[in-house]
Design a protein around this motif. Structure first.
Motif, PDB file in Angstrom:
ATOM      1  N   VAL A  28      12.616 101.667  -8.673  1.00  0.00           N
ATOM      2  CA  VAL A  28      12.087 102.198  -7.423  1.00  0.00           C
ATOM      3  C   VAL A  28      11.215 101.142  -6.758  1.00  0.00           C
ATOM      4  CG1 VAL A  28      10.123 103.279  -8.616  1.00  0.00           C
ATOM      5  CG2 VAL A  28      10.764 104.070  -6.329  1.00  0.00           C
ATOM      6  N   VAL A  29      11.336 101.026  -5.436  1.00  0.00           N
ATOM      7  CA  VAL A  29      10.410 100.205  -4.651  1.00  0.00           C
ATOM      8  C   VAL A  29       9.256 101.108  -4.234  1.00  0.00           C
ATOM      9  CG1 VAL A  29      10.072  98.872  -2.545  1.00  0.00           C
ATOM     10  CG2 VAL A  29      12.215  98.657  -3.822  1.00  0.00           C
ATOM     11  N   ASN A  30       8.047 100.739  -4.634  1.00  0.00           N
ATOM     12  CA  ASN A  30       6.863 101.557  -4.374  1.00  0.00           C
ATOM     13  C   ASN A  30       5.898 100.796  -3.457  1.00  0.00           C
ATOM     14  OD1 ASN A  30       4.041 102.759  -6.342  1.00  0.00           O
ATOM     15  ND2 ASN A  30       4.921 103.586  -4.474  1.00  0.00           N
ATOM     16  N   ILE A  31       5.761 101.271  -2.219  1.00  0.00           N
ATOM     17  CA  ILE A  31       4.789 100.701  -1.279  1.00  0.00           C
ATOM     18  C   ILE A  31       3.488 101.469  -1.442  1.00  0.00           C
ATOM     19  CG2 ILE A  31       4.257 100.255   1.146  1.00  0.00           C
ATOM     20  CD1 ILE A  31       7.295 100.272   1.680  1.00  0.00           C
ATOM     21  N   LEU A  59      13.079 104.608  -2.816  1.00  0.00           N
ATOM     22  CA  LEU A  59      11.967 103.985  -2.100  1.00  0.00           C
ATOM     23  C   LEU A  59      10.861 105.020  -1.978  1.00  0.00           C
ATOM     24  CD1 LEU A  59      10.608 101.796  -0.350  1.00  0.00           C
ATOM     25  CD2 LEU A  59      11.897 102.671   1.602  1.00  0.00           C
ATOM     26  N   CYS A  60       9.675 104.673  -2.454  1.00  0.00           N
ATOM     27  CA  CYS A  60       8.566 105.623  -2.451  1.00  0.00           C
ATOM     28  C   CYS A  60       7.347 104.999  -1.785  1.00  0.00           C
ATOM     29  CB  CYS A  60       8.227 106.043  -3.882  1.00  0.00           C
ATOM     30  SG  CYS A  60       6.874 107.235  -3.981  1.00  0.00           S
ATOM     31  N   TYR A  61       6.729 105.750  -0.877  1.00  0.00           N
ATOM     32  CA  TYR A  61       5.469 105.343  -0.263  1.00  0.00           C
ATOM     33  C   TYR A  61       4.365 106.212  -0.836  1.00  0.00           C
ATOM     34  CZ  TYR A  61       1.797 104.738   3.244  1.00  0.00           C
ATOM     35  OH  TYR A  61       0.604 104.486   3.878  1.00  0.00           O
ATOM     36  N   PHE A 100       0.165  95.942  -0.679  1.00  0.00           N
ATOM     37  CA  PHE A 100      -0.602  96.219   0.537  1.00  0.00           C
ATOM     38  C   PHE A 100       0.120  97.329   1.287  1.00  0.00           C
ATOM     39  CE2 PHE A 100       2.538  93.131   1.815  1.00  0.00           C
ATOM     40  CZ  PHE A 100       2.849  93.403   3.142  1.00  0.00           C
ATOM     41  N   ASP A 101      -0.616  98.052   2.109  1.00  0.00           N
ATOM     42  CA  ASP A 101      -0.020  99.190   2.807  1.00  0.00           C
ATOM     43  C   ASP A 101       0.831  98.670   3.957  1.00  0.00           C
ATOM     44  OD1 ASP A 101       0.639 101.547   4.094  1.00  0.00           O
ATOM     45  OD2 ASP A 101      -1.276 102.499   3.613  1.00  0.00           O
ATOM     46  N   LEU A 102       2.059  98.361   3.630  1.00  0.00           N
ATOM     47  CA  LEU A 102       2.980  97.756   4.585  1.00  0.00           C
ATOM     48  C   LEU A 102       3.285  98.698   5.747  1.00  0.00           C
ATOM     49  CD1 LEU A 102       6.017  95.585   3.729  1.00  0.00           C
ATOM     50  CD2 LEU A 102       6.416  97.624   5.091  1.00  0.00           C
ATOM     51  N   LEU A 103       3.371  99.998   5.484  1.00  0.00           N
ATOM     52  CA  LEU A 103       3.683 100.941   6.559  1.00  0.00           C
ATOM     53  C   LEU A 103       2.514 101.090   7.525  1.00  0.00           C
ATOM     54  CD1 LEU A 103       5.743 103.795   4.865  1.00  0.00           C
ATOM     55  CD2 LEU A 103       6.502 101.616   5.822  1.00  0.00           C
ATOM     56  N   MET A 131      25.161 105.149  -1.264  1.00  0.00           N
ATOM     57  CA  MET A 131      24.916 104.145  -0.234  1.00  0.00           C
ATOM     58  C   MET A 131      23.668 104.451   0.596  1.00  0.00           C
ATOM     59  SD  MET A 131      27.284 101.800  -0.317  1.00  0.00           S
ATOM     60  CE  MET A 131      28.899 101.527  -1.031  1.00  0.00           C
ATOM     61  N   LYS A 132      23.198 105.705   0.540  1.00  0.00           N
ATOM     62  CA  LYS A 132      21.986 106.065   1.266  1.00  0.00           C
ATOM     63  C   LYS A 132      20.764 105.841   0.403  1.00  0.00           C
ATOM     64  CE  LYS A 132      23.286 109.637   4.637  1.00  0.00           C
ATOM     65  NZ  LYS A 132      23.036 111.041   5.040  1.00  0.00           N
ATOM     66  N   LEU A 133      19.708 105.309   0.999  1.00  0.00           N
ATOM     67  CA  LEU A 133      18.432 105.222   0.314  1.00  0.00           C
ATOM     68  C   LEU A 133      17.850 106.619   0.161  1.00  0.00           C
ATOM     69  CD1 LEU A 133      16.914 102.266   2.356  1.00  0.00           C
ATOM     70  CD2 LEU A 133      17.827 102.127   0.038  1.00  0.00           C
ATOM     71  N   ALA A 134      17.151 106.850  -0.944  1.00  0.00           N
ATOM     72  CA  ALA A 134      16.456 108.115  -1.173  1.00  0.00           C
ATOM     73  C   ALA A 134      14.963 107.850  -1.047  1.00  0.00           C
ATOM     74  CB  ALA A 134      16.796 108.667  -2.552  1.00  0.00           C
ATOM     75  N   CYS A 135      14.323 108.445  -0.034  1.00  0.00           N
ATOM     76  CA  CYS A 135      12.955 108.075   0.334  1.00  0.00           C
ATOM     77  C   CYS A 135      11.964 109.199   0.076  1.00  0.00           C
ATOM     78  CB  CYS A 135      12.904 107.687   1.810  1.00  0.00           C
ATOM     79  SG  CYS A 135      14.007 106.323   2.238  1.00  0.00           S
ATOM     80  N   VAL A 136      10.790 108.813  -0.422  1.00  0.00           N
ATOM     81  CA  VAL A 136       9.687 109.740  -0.657  1.00  0.00           C
ATOM     82  C   VAL A 136       8.463 109.227   0.089  1.00  0.00           C
ATOM     83  CG1 VAL A 136       8.185 110.814  -2.376  1.00  0.00           C
ATOM     84  CG2 VAL A 136      10.563 110.286  -2.963  1.00  0.00           C
ATOM     85  N   VAL A 137       7.797 110.108   0.848  1.00  0.00           N
ATOM     86  CA  VAL A 137       6.533 109.769   1.503  1.00  0.00           C
ATOM     87  C   VAL A 137       5.450 110.656   0.902  1.00  0.00           C
ATOM     88  CG1 VAL A 137       5.255 109.711   3.673  1.00  0.00           C
ATOM     89  CG2 VAL A 137       7.667 109.044   3.630  1.00  0.00           C
ATOM     90  N   SER A 138       4.563 110.049   0.105  1.00  0.00           N
ATOM     91  CA  SER A 138       3.503 110.795  -0.584  1.00  0.00           C
ATOM     92  C   SER A 138       2.151 110.388  -0.007  1.00  0.00           C
ATOM     93  CB  SER A 138       3.536 110.507  -2.090  1.00  0.00           C
ATOM     94  OG  SER A 138       4.740 110.941  -2.669  1.00  0.00           O
ATOM     95  N   CYS A 139       1.710 111.132   0.984  1.00  0.00           N
ATOM     96  CA  CYS A 139       0.387 110.906   1.564  1.00  0.00           C
ATOM     97  C   CYS A 139      -0.067 112.213   2.194  1.00  0.00           C
ATOM     98  CB  CYS A 139       0.415 109.777   2.594  1.00  0.00           C
ATOM     99  SG  CYS A 139       1.518 110.062   3.985  1.00  0.00           S
ATOM    100  N   SER A 140      -1.292 112.268   2.653  1.00  0.00           N
ATOM    101  CA  SER A 140      -1.818 113.509   3.213  1.00  0.00           C
ATOM    102  C   SER A 140      -1.109 113.853   4.522  1.00  0.00           C
ATOM    103  CB  SER A 140      -3.320 113.381   3.460  1.00  0.00           C
ATOM    104  OG  SER A 140      -3.569 112.440   4.487  1.00  0.00           O
ATOM    105  N   ASP A 141      -1.070 115.150   4.832  1.00  0.00           N
ATOM    106  CA  ASP A 141      -0.424 115.598   6.065  1.00  0.00           C
ATOM    107  C   ASP A 141      -1.081 115.008   7.304  1.00  0.00           C
ATOM    108  OD1 ASP A 141       1.380 117.084   4.650  1.00  0.00           O
ATOM    109  OD2 ASP A 141       0.301 118.986   4.860  1.00  0.00           O
ATOM    110  N   SER A 142      -2.351 114.624   7.190  1.00  0.00           N
ATOM    111  CA  SER A 142      -3.073 114.108   8.356  1.00  0.00           C
ATOM    112  C   SER A 142      -2.507 112.787   8.854  1.00  0.00           C
ATOM    113  CB  SER A 142      -4.559 113.946   8.024  1.00  0.00           C
ATOM    114  OG  SER A 142      -4.736 112.985   6.995  1.00  0.00           O
TER     115      SER A 142
END
Length: 566
Positions: A63-66, A44-46, A139-142, A1-12
């Motif tokens: 997977v939903v990929n933003i 869900l992956c960004y 588009f970069d929704l976040l 029931m929980k989404l599993a989320c990945v944020v792949s971007c630079s630490d900055s």
């Protein structure tokens, strides 16, 4: 029931991306956690999709990929490159504007947008890979959400207007002409739609907390700024005599309660008729040129009567308090002592807020929420959002603790004659309904004086009648703050498949009289342990809604029985 989320971007820019993602999912009411190899939820992956997630896709997951635009967050964080919108063309559908459009990827288009120049822009596509697939947001929704909520265009601008505040036309929604559409709400509803699709194709269920306690479609929150309690005082007496209002002036001077601006009893009676209570924002002292022309101690009986009747008293921060921390602290303390109540909320006079300084001072003073983000010269959504949210602290790279409750309609922002005002009000109400948000009304009590402001008092009463027919969730600002806090504290701590169902342990930080949930997937029934199931309703399209009452801390058990897949 929980989404599993990945944020792949630079630490900055990772803190900023996580701020936007967290807000997007929490406002929707989804339960989520960072992805691990043991994650069983919808993906869900960004940014770039990790190899481990791709392996799961090939085996049957969707997977939903933003997509991530490397220049999006970086430009805003540095205050250098603020984006321009790609606006929707006439007759188009979808969001009114998008930002940070990324490169095209292979796949079948699921959602397109016709832009102003007539060309088509792919917003969402899908691509099957192995047994599963990828649903891509182009588009970069976040970064777009971050741009609106952080108020970056105001934070990094040195421009001010005659009230020494950021000019209202700095807001990109005002510049681009879409201030009446809460664009962030359309973004997060798009995310919900895509997550439901991915969950369905992956054979998983989704559970979310509905926005409002009994599953109402939207919330209505009523507020009044009390700038002046008396119309005829000092210079206004002379002005009244010179303009031929001698009889009205002397009648009011002889008996202060006949003054047309001493009318809080009328406002309260109007609200009592439909069973609601509002928030009144009061000054603490006269405060010079831009002050309230009254002292809160001299009206302490009025303040206490309002509190006893169920109305909320908030602070109308003085003109000077925008950047004066010690003054703000003293004003909060003085008003609380006069009203004999805790002061939870504030709205700055003239909506004078300097980010981050004013927000930092509000937190130090101990306010729980602020209600100063909005327009005074038009109606609409200055942050392109009609739900509560937290402003962003650029220096410490995190959300501020204080909750922001944005204004939807201020009385002075409604244009023209009665017909046009009603048309504008209807448009804003419809936008709030579509966004499942908060209709926050600001009506100065002086606007009920029909002699000076013809029709505005009756317009308020008309608005209350119109929205009451929808049976929304009515809450004054402190009630709204408390609900939003309690809703946010509800989380899943464990999930286990048992037989033909799923057993969840859900925790709550506080007691909650009523709360509603929505399940996406085939469900035949639900049951509770430690709380009371009030209502369960099967909806169309493999969707169920249920309401639980008497939720006590630390939480309750929830069993969801899976329906027949045939």
């Amino acid at each position: 029931m929980k989404l599993a989320c990945v944020v792949s971007c630079s630490d900055s820019v990772k803190c900023e991306a996580e701020y936007s993602l967290s807000y997007c999912l929490s406002s929707l009411g989804f339960f989520s956690a960072p992805y691990t190899s043991d994650s069983q939820g919808t993906l869900l992956c960004y940014g770039e999709i990790p190899e481990e997630v791709m392996e799961r896709v090939l085996k049957g997951d969707w997977v939903v990929n933003i997509l991530h635009d490397p220049g999006g967050f970086e430009g805003m964080v540095n205050g250098k490159d603020l984006p321009r919108a790609k606006s929707r063309g006439a007759g188009g559908s979808g969001p009114v504007a998008v930002f940070f459009v990324c490169e095209e990827k292979e796949g079948v288009s699921l959602r397109e947008m016709v832009v102003a120049d007539g060309s088509k822009l792919t917003l969402v596509s899908e691509e099957r890979m192995g047994e599963g697939g990828i649903i891509t947001v182009h588009f970069d929704l976040l970064a777009s959400i971050f741009f609106f909520l952080s108020r970056a265009e105001e934070v990094f601008s040195n421009k001010t207007d005659e009230f020494e505040r950021p000019p209202q036309e700095l807001a990109i929604c005002a510049r681009e002409g879409f201030e009446e559409e809460p664009v962030v709400n359309t973004y997060i509803l798009l995310v919900q739609e895509l997550l439901i699709l991915a969950a369905h194709r992956s054979g998983r269920m989704l559970l979310r907390k509905l926005e409002w306690p009994a599953g109402q479609g939207y919330c209505v929150s009523l507020t009044h700024d009390v700038d002046r309690l008396a119309k005829w005082r000092g210079r206004s007496i002379l002005k009244g005599i010179l303009t031929g209002k001698t009889r009205e002036v002397f009648s009011s001077v002889r008996k202060s309660k006949s003054d047309p601006w001493w009318n809080l009893d009328h406002i309260c009676e109007t609200e009592k008729k439909i069973g609601v209570r509002s928030t009144f924002y009061f000054f603490t002292d006269r405060g010079g040129e831009h002050g309230g022309r009254y002292d809160c101690v001299s009206i302490k009986e009025l303040l206490r009567d309002l509190v006893d009747g169920g109305w909320e008293i908030g602070l109308h921060g003085s003109y000077a308090s925008m950047t004066d921390k010690s003054r703000l602290i003293k004003e909060k303390m003085r008003l609380g002592e006069a009203a004999q109540t805790d002061i939870a909320g504030i709205r700055q006079h003239y909506l004078r807020v300097k980010i981050p300084e004013t927000i930092e001072n509000m937190e130090i003073a101990g306010f729980s929420y602020d209600a100063s983000v909005g327009f005074s010269d038009r109606v609409g959504f200055r942050a392109s959002m009609c739900l509560p949210y937290h402003l962003y602290d650029f220096e410490n790279r995190k959300a501020f603790d204080i909750l922001e409750i944005p204004i939807s309609i201020m009385d002075r922002g409604l244009p023209g004659d009665v017909k046009r005002r009603k048309q504008e009000a209807r448009r804003i109400v419809q936008s709030v309904k579509e966004g499942r948000g908060v209709l926050s009304l600001l009506w100065h009590q002086s606007m009920f004086d029909d002699a000076d402001f013809p029709g505005l008092g009756r317009l308020y009463e008309w608005l209350l009648g119109m929205v009451s027919a929808d049976n929304p969730f009515f809450a004054n600002h402190v009630e709204l703050y408390r609900w939003w806090r309690k809703r946010g504290q509800v989380s899943i701590v464990s999930s286990e498949e048992k037989g033909a169902g799923t057993v969840l342990r859900i925790v709550s930080g506080e007691e909650i009289p009523l709360m509603s949930f929505e399940v996406f997937g085939r469900v035949s029934g639900v049951s509770c342990e430690g709380a009371t199931l009030k209502e369960f309703c099967l909806k169309e399209g493999d969707r169920s809604v249920f309401t639980i009452c008497d939720i006590r801390s630390p939480g309750f058990g929830l069993s969801i029985e899976h329906g027949d897949e045939s």
